[in-house]
Design a protein around this motif. Structure first.
Motif, PDB file in Angstrom:
ATOM      1  N   GLY A   1       0.875  -1.092  -0.103  1.00 26.11           N
ATOM      2  CA  GLY A   1       0.026   0.019  -0.200  1.00 26.11           C
ATOM      3  C   GLY A   1       0.989   1.221  -0.116  1.00 26.11           C
TER       4      GLY A   1
ATOM      5  N   GLN B   1      -2.718   3.951   6.852  1.00 27.59           N
ATOM      6  CA  GLN B   1      -3.251   3.064   6.073  1.00 27.59           C
ATOM      7  C   GLN B   1      -2.659   1.782   6.240  1.00 27.59           C
ATOM      8  OE1 GLN B   1      -0.733   3.757   2.496  1.00 27.59           O
ATOM      9  NE2 GLN B   1       0.892   4.728   3.588  1.00 27.59           N
TER      10      GLN B   1
ATOM     11  N   MET C   1      -0.236   5.439   0.095  1.00 20.02           N
ATOM     12  CA  MET C   1      -1.154   6.330   0.039  1.00 20.02           C
ATOM     13  C   MET C   1      -0.915   7.285  -0.834  1.00 20.02           C
ATOM     14  SD  MET C   1      -2.388   7.996   3.765  1.00 20.02           S
ATOM     15  CE  MET C   1      -2.688   9.859   3.711  1.00 20.02           C
TER      16      MET C   1
ATOM     17  N   VAL D   1      -3.581  -4.679   3.076  1.00 23.74           N
ATOM     18  CA  VAL D   1      -2.282  -4.072   3.254  1.00 23.74           C
ATOM     19  C   VAL D   1      -2.242  -3.430   4.506  1.00 23.74           C
ATOM     20  CG1 VAL D   1      -1.818  -3.945   0.778  1.00 23.74           C
ATOM     21  CG2 VAL D   1      -3.045  -2.071   2.201  1.00 23.74           C
ATOM     22  N   TYR D   2      -3.161  -3.482   5.453  1.00 24.44           N
ATOM     23  CA  TYR D   2      -2.825  -3.255   6.823  1.00 24.44           C
ATOM     24  C   TYR D   2      -3.289  -4.050   7.749  1.00 24.44           C
ATOM     25  CZ  TYR D   2      -8.125  -3.575   6.246  1.00 24.44           C
ATOM     26  OH  TYR D   2      -9.333  -4.193   5.898  1.00 24.44           O
ATOM     27  N   ASP D   3      -2.851  -3.947   9.031  1.00 21.76           N
ATOM     28  CA  ASP D   3      -2.787  -5.030   9.986  1.00 21.76           C
ATOM     29  C   ASP D   3      -3.939  -4.712  11.172  1.00 21.76           C
ATOM     30  OD1 ASP D   3      -0.933  -7.038  11.320  1.00 21.76           O
ATOM     31  OD2 ASP D   3      -1.877  -5.847  13.015  1.00 21.76           O
ATOM     32  N   GLU D   4      -4.757  -5.726  11.294  1.00 19.63           N
ATOM     33  CA  GLU D   4      -5.915  -5.517  11.781  1.00 19.63           C
ATOM     34  C   GLU D   4      -5.791  -5.928  13.343  1.00 19.63           C
ATOM     35  OE1 GLU D   4      -9.389  -6.948   9.318  1.00 19.63           O
ATOM     36  OE2 GLU D   4      -7.600  -8.299   9.097  1.00 19.63           O
TER      37      GLU D   4
ATOM     38  N   TYR E   1      -4.756  -0.551  11.019  1.00 22.04           N
ATOM     39  CA  TYR E   1      -6.345   0.005  11.179  1.00 22.04           C
ATOM     40  C   TYR E   1      -6.658  -1.275  12.050  1.00 22.04           C
ATOM     41  CZ  TYR E   1     -10.760   1.873  10.846  1.00 22.04           C
ATOM     42  OH  TYR E   1     -11.792   2.672  10.971  1.00 22.04           O
TER      43      TYR E   1
ATOM     44  N   THR F   1      -8.910  10.748   7.316  1.00 24.51           N
ATOM     45  CA  THR F   1     -10.107   9.694   7.963  1.00 24.51           C
ATOM     46  C   THR F   1      -9.951   8.591   7.172  1.00 24.51           C
ATOM     47  OG1 THR F   1     -11.962  10.516   6.357  1.00 24.51           O
ATOM     48  CG2 THR F   1     -11.617  11.653   8.488  1.00 24.51           C
ATOM     49  N   ILE F   2     -10.419   7.471   7.974  1.00 23.01           N
ATOM     50  CA  ILE F   2     -10.290   6.005   7.438  1.00 23.01           C
ATOM     51  C   ILE F   2     -11.616   5.357   7.629  1.00 23.01           C
ATOM     52  CG2 ILE F   2      -8.845   3.813   7.491  1.00 23.01           C
ATOM     53  CD1 ILE F   2      -6.612   5.304   8.561  1.00 23.01           C
ATOM     54  N   ARG F   3     -11.969   4.453   6.561  1.00 28.41           N
ATOM     55  CA  ARG F   3     -13.020   3.769   6.708  1.00 28.41           C
ATOM     56  C   ARG F   3     -12.833   2.514   5.971  1.00 28.41           C
ATOM     57  NH1 ARG F   3     -18.416   7.427   6.511  1.00 28.41           N
ATOM     58  NH2 ARG F   3     -17.604   8.619   7.772  1.00 28.41           N
ATOM     59  N   PRO F   4     -13.219   1.475   6.830  1.00 28.65           N
ATOM     60  CA  PRO F   4     -13.059   0.019   6.245  1.00 28.65           C
ATOM     61  C   PRO F   4     -14.005  -0.108   5.118  1.00 28.65           C
ATOM     62  CG  PRO F   4     -13.594  -0.213   8.366  1.00 28.65           C
ATOM     63  CD  PRO F   4     -13.649   1.185   8.141  1.00 28.65           C
TER      64      PRO F   4
ATOM     65  N   LEU G   1      -9.052  -0.234   2.740  1.00 28.41           N
ATOM     66  CA  LEU G   1      -9.532   0.652   3.676  1.00 28.41           C
ATOM     67  C   LEU G   1      -9.615   2.140   2.617  1.00 28.41           C
ATOM     68  CD1 LEU G   1      -6.677   1.058   6.430  1.00 28.41           C
ATOM     69  CD2 LEU G   1      -9.156  -0.100   6.611  1.00 28.41           C
ATOM     70  N   TRP G   2     -10.652   2.944   3.200  1.00 31.35           N
ATOM     71  CA  TRP G   2     -11.075   3.988   2.178  1.00 31.35           C
ATOM     72  C   TRP G   2     -10.708   5.403   2.981  1.00 31.35           C
ATOM     73  CZ3 TRP G   2     -16.492   6.465   1.859  1.00 31.35           C
ATOM     74  CH2 TRP G   2     -16.565   7.425   0.910  1.00 31.35           C
ATOM     75  N   ILE G   3      -9.424   5.800   2.434  1.00 32.85           N
ATOM     76  CA  ILE G   3      -8.883   7.205   3.068  1.00 32.85           C
ATOM     77  C   ILE G   3      -9.400   8.470   2.412  1.00 32.85           C
ATOM     78  CG2 ILE G   3      -6.703   8.097   4.104  1.00 32.85           C
ATOM     79  CD1 ILE G   3      -5.277   5.311   3.664  1.00 32.85           C
ATOM     80  N   GLN G   4      -9.562   9.352   3.191  1.00 29.04           N
ATOM     81  CA  GLN G   4      -9.936  10.524   2.512  1.00 29.04           C
ATOM     82  C   GLN G   4      -9.286  11.572   3.565  1.00 29.04           C
ATOM     83  OE1 GLN G   4     -14.179   9.597   2.655  1.00 29.04           O
ATOM     84  NE2 GLN G   4     -14.339  10.859   0.771  1.00 29.04           N
TER      85      GLN G   4
END
Lengths: 337, 567
Positions: free
Chosen positions: A159, B318, A161, A256-259, B321, A195-198, A205-208
């Motif tokens: 990923g 990114q 951004m 591409v992100y850790d949960e 999360y 801001t981040i929304r899954p 992730l949806w990043i704006q």
């Protein structure tokens, strides 16, 4: 049961996009096809462009220095000599098309086809001409060091951004000449307003946020552009980008992100859109309406008062290097040390 | 005192050849084992490259598969060749093709000469092992592993599960106690000869053929049977990540590696041209007798592990999360939420800003805009004061603010007039230190002097909102940082309560604030409450109305000239 259906639906979507890419490939005409020169372990870069001649020298120099082995371009009807310039480069293959960018899913159908044909088994980087990939240790380790590490770690996608850069003063005054490093004219960025929304369906992730959300869309934040991108993928011919380079199918590539609290390694695409050339583009593109959501952003820019518009505030950060981005929490080394 | 190097090579043969030449040129015998699966032309090129060095030999090629006995067999053959061909060799150093020398061979020989008869091999009992891949440690020795982990993972896993279910257990040969450790060691001729010439070697070899990853167990176990003096550590600097795969060294690690004073490091990235050029330069005179000290290297890679597994608390980005409950801290630092204080004390923020080291924000979640400290339009990280941007994701707004200002304690005012979308987060975040004066929002209403019917409606709505906020705070069960007073309780002894709040939240920990804040003029407030009640809205949250009458009808509550922080 629901999840099985969903998985199946996504599989159908992936197949459909592959078919669509094959159909759209008929719009492409090769100008310079040097793909026979691609070696088995070359890193490949794919890019769609239109009238970006002035940016190309630095773009090519930047990515050659990172270690890209071969460039594959789709020239969408440039009239400024971009296509000819690229066709003259020994490590570039160029296709041209006059067809609609929008109806080719903003160029992704063409790129998907080229990736399927030429990217299988390679690490592929899909970027625009105004995007510059930075990743942890990028000043001391070439891109191959990263991809070798990703291979060894069994990671298929990486990923990065989108980080919008902007000038000190009005956009129209950010002068740019061919060969310059655009980051010199656009040294500023927003460090902490994202801001981040899954996305539960595609798992990305949806990043704006950033300067465009702040200046163009303060009253309609939901319209602000998506900044999440997954530009670097070890390609397989069955993969597709589902929406620009924001997300992929199969959707496992979007994780591409850790949960579980940790940080995965990630990079940034420095987005050098806001040069003086943007003003001309905005006028042209808001009329052409060939960009996402009917060129919403270009129209917002026109409305915001093209010539005088600026993004800089006392809290803007001046870009230094990847370490700065990491300490600000925008990227991470993960466990690459 | 001569050290011989045995190298196991299966990729990046060019680099392996350079390293072998580097050692050979310092007079050390080298025996190379090239994996038989390496393409013939590449292997031949390596032989040709080293042909003129008489002390470089090649042992018979075995096909090596990761995790199997073939690697041990290759090692045995190469070591036997080394000992037979070089009678002067006193120690054998086992290295891979991806190893790089950090110090001259003379340094290593001096180090070993000062420690005669000692075997350097990491060898620990299975009880102490925590690094094992796939959770197998003791079971490596008691189950059978006929399937390849790399090529037939499902068969491998299924077979392990089956054996566990059936309770199958192999018998460990008598006379050995399973030990594990790094594959890379430096053993004395005496110990190696004892292992290779052990009368029971056939039996041991047969047993280890079905042990999982025997290259990390064979010598590590047998050395305990034969060696006189084992130092359980490897002289090869090698770091493993959380997946159990070795960290790779690049050009930018050069100084770190050099300062470690280790002799050999593994593994180097084959394209790290700068690293190889620097480390394979002809060695200078033996530098100093320093013993390996990889502390700095350990710290760098320990940090990498922590970053990958725990991450930075309170950071949402990114590639981090976390799912709910996995945040390791929902926000990055403690902060204070003062509910109702700015209603009781006009000019409270300015006063608090003056007497505390914290960043004192106004109503961050006000409907009209985010009131940042100092009234600015943007704040750290370019957070804007636009309420729509903020309310698009209030939680991100707050966690971003805290992240962007880490290092400075943050404090903000809150009340029922504000957007309440953040309350659940406040209730669940252990970093939130919430102090609440309930019913305080009646004071500005009282002062505003609006049409009374409207005042009553607003008061009722505020009361509902506050009640919901309080029950949300209490439900979360956190409680730790929570202080709640009714307005009456607070007014009764407001100096003590304010003192306690400031000290307890660390806002004025250092020195006592100079002057007490000015308190709102409450003449007639008791009557205002009476009227609310009489018109049908019962003010429940402000506490004992009679007490408020007593406090306010005679003017302002008892002022005190100075405030001192209560310890």
């Amino acid at each position: 049961m629901v999840s099985v259906l969903r998985t199946y639906r996504l599989r159908l979507e992936r197949k459909r996009r592959l078919l669509r890419a094959a159909r759209k490939s008929r719009e492409l005409r090769p100008v310079a096809d040097r793909t026979a020169r691609i070696r088995r372990d070359d890193l490949l870069l794919f890019c769609t462009l239109r009238n970006e001649r002035v940016r190309l020298p630095f773009f090519l120099a930047y990515y050659r220095a990172l270690g890209i082995g071969h460039f594959l371009f789709v020239d969408n009807g440039s009239t400024d000599g971009s296509g000819g310039y690229l066709a003259g480069q020994p490590d570039c293959s160029v296709w041209t098309t006059g067809a609609s960018y929008k109806r080719a899913r903003f160029g992704m159908d063409w790129i998907t086809w080229l990736q399927r044909r030429h990217g299988h088994g390679h690490w592929t980087l899909v970027v625009d001409v105004d995007e510059f990939f930075v990743y942890p240790f990028c000043e001391t380790r070439p891109l191959r060091a990263l991809t070798d590490w990703l291979d060894a770690s069994s990671i298929r996608s990486f990923g990065a951004m989108l980080l919008d850069l902007y000038p000190d003063g009005p956009v129209a005054e950010a002068r740019y000449r061919a060969g310059d490093n655009p980051v010199d004219s656009l040294p500023w960025f927003d460090s902490g307003n994202y801001t981040i929304r899954p996305n539960p369906v595609y798992r990305n992730l949806w990043i704006q946020g950033g300067p465009r959300a702040r200046v163009f869309f303060p009253h309609r934040p939901a319209h602000a552009p998506a900044l999440n991108k997954i530009p670097l993928v070890r390609w397989h011919r069955s993969y597709v980008y589902a929406s620009s380079t924001h997300m992929l199918l199969p959707r496992g590539l979007n994780l591409v992100y850790d949960e579980w609290g940790g940080e995965k390694a990630s990079g940034c695409l420095l987005h050098t859109k806001f040069l003086d050339t943007f003003a001309d583009k905005a006028a042209e593109e808001s009329a052409r309406r060939e960009h996402y959501a009917a060129s919403r952003e270009y129209r917002a820019y026109d409305r915001a008062g093209a010539g005088t518009l600026g993004f800089r505030t006392p809290w803007s950060e001046r870009y230094e290097d990847w370490r700065q981005l990491e300490s600000l929490g925008l990227i991470s080394r993960g466990n690459w040390a | 005192m001569t050290v011989g190097f045995v190298m196991l090579v299966h990729e990046a043969l060019g680099r392996a050849g350079q390293v072998a030449a580097h050692w050979a040129d310092q007079g050390s015998p080298v025996v190379i084992h090239v994996d038989r699966r390496v393409p013939r032309p590449e292997a031949d090129a390596l032989r040709a490259r080293l042909a003129d060095r008489r002390n470089c030999l090649f042992s018979p090629a075995t096909a090596c598969e990761w995790g199997t006995f073939s690697i041990v067999r290759a090692t045995q053959a190469a070591v036997a060749g080394m000992l037979a061909e070089n009678p002067g060799v006193s120690h054998v150093f086992l290295a891979s093709g991806a190893c790089v020398p950090l110090r001259p061979v003379a340094d290593l020989e001096a180090f070993l000469a000062a420690r005669p008869g000692i075997d350097f091999i990491e060898s620990v009992t299975t009880d102490e092992v925590r690094w094992a891949v796939g959770g197998l440690d003791r079971e490596r020795f008691t189950l059978r592993f006929p399937f390849s982990w790399r090529r037939h993972r499902r068969l491998f896993d299924g077979h392990v599960a089956l054996q566990r279910a059936l309770g199958v257990s192999r018998r460990i040969p008598q006379g050995i106690e399973p030990h594990l450790g790094s594959q890379w060691w430096c053993l004395t001729r005496r110990t190696l000869e004892a292992i290779l010439e052990d009368p029971r070697r056939r039996e041991f070899d047969r047993y280890f053929r079905r042990v999982w990853i025997p290259d990390e167990a064979y010598f590590q176990t047998l050395v305990r049977r034969h060696a006189l003096n084992v130092q359980s550590r490897s002289l090869t600097l090698s770091k493993f990540d959380f997946q159990g795969k070795p960290h790779v060294f690049y050009d930018d690690h050069l100084e770190l590696l050099r300062q470690s004073d280790c002799f050999v490091a593994r593994k180097a990235w084959p394209h790290a041209a700068g690293l190889y050029a620097a480390l394979l330069a002809p060695p200078g005179p033996s530098r100093h007798p320093a013993a390996p000290n990889p502390g700095a290297v350990d710290r760098v890679f320990a940090r990498a592990l922590a970053r990958r597994t725990e991450g930075r608390a309170g950071l949402y980005m990114q590639s981090r999360y976390p799912n709910r409950g996995w945040e390791n801290g929902r926000s990055c630092a403690e902060y204070c939420v003062l509910h109702g204080f700015d209603a009781v004390f006009p000019g409270f923020e300015a006063w608090l800003d003056h007497c505390s080291g914290a960043a004192v924000h106004g109503r961050l979640f006000a409907m009209d805009r985010a009131h940042f400290a100092g009234g600015a339009e943007t704040h750290a990280g370019n957070l804007g004061d636009n309420p729509r941007l903020r309310d698009y994701d209030p939680q991100a707004f707050l966690t971003n603010l805290l992240w962007n200002t880490r290092g400075t304690r943050q404090c903000f005012q809150f009340g029922p007039e504000d957007n309440q979308a953040i309350t659940r987060f406040l209730a669940e975040d252990p970093n939130a230190q919430v102090a609440v004066i309930t019913g305080a929002s009646l004071i500005p209403l009282f002062q505003a002097g609006l049409d009374f019917a409207r005042t009553r409606k607003i008061a009722a709505r505020h009361q509902q909102i506050e009640t919901a906020f309080l029950s949300c705070l209490r439900r979360s069960g956190k409680g730790r940082a929570l202080r709640v007073w009714t307005l009456a309780e607070f007014l009764e002894d407001w100096m003590t309560h304010l003192d306690g709040t400031l000290a307890g939240t660390g806002l004025a920990a250092g020195m006592p604030p100079a002057d007490a804040p000015e308190i709102a003029c409450l003449d007639g407030f008791g009557a205002f409450l009476d009227r609310l009640r009489n018109e049908g809205m019962r003010p429940q949250l402000c506490g004992d109305v009679a007490a408020i009458h007593r406090l306010t009808d005679g003017g302002a509550p008892t002022p005190r000239p100075r405030l001192s922080v209560v310890r």
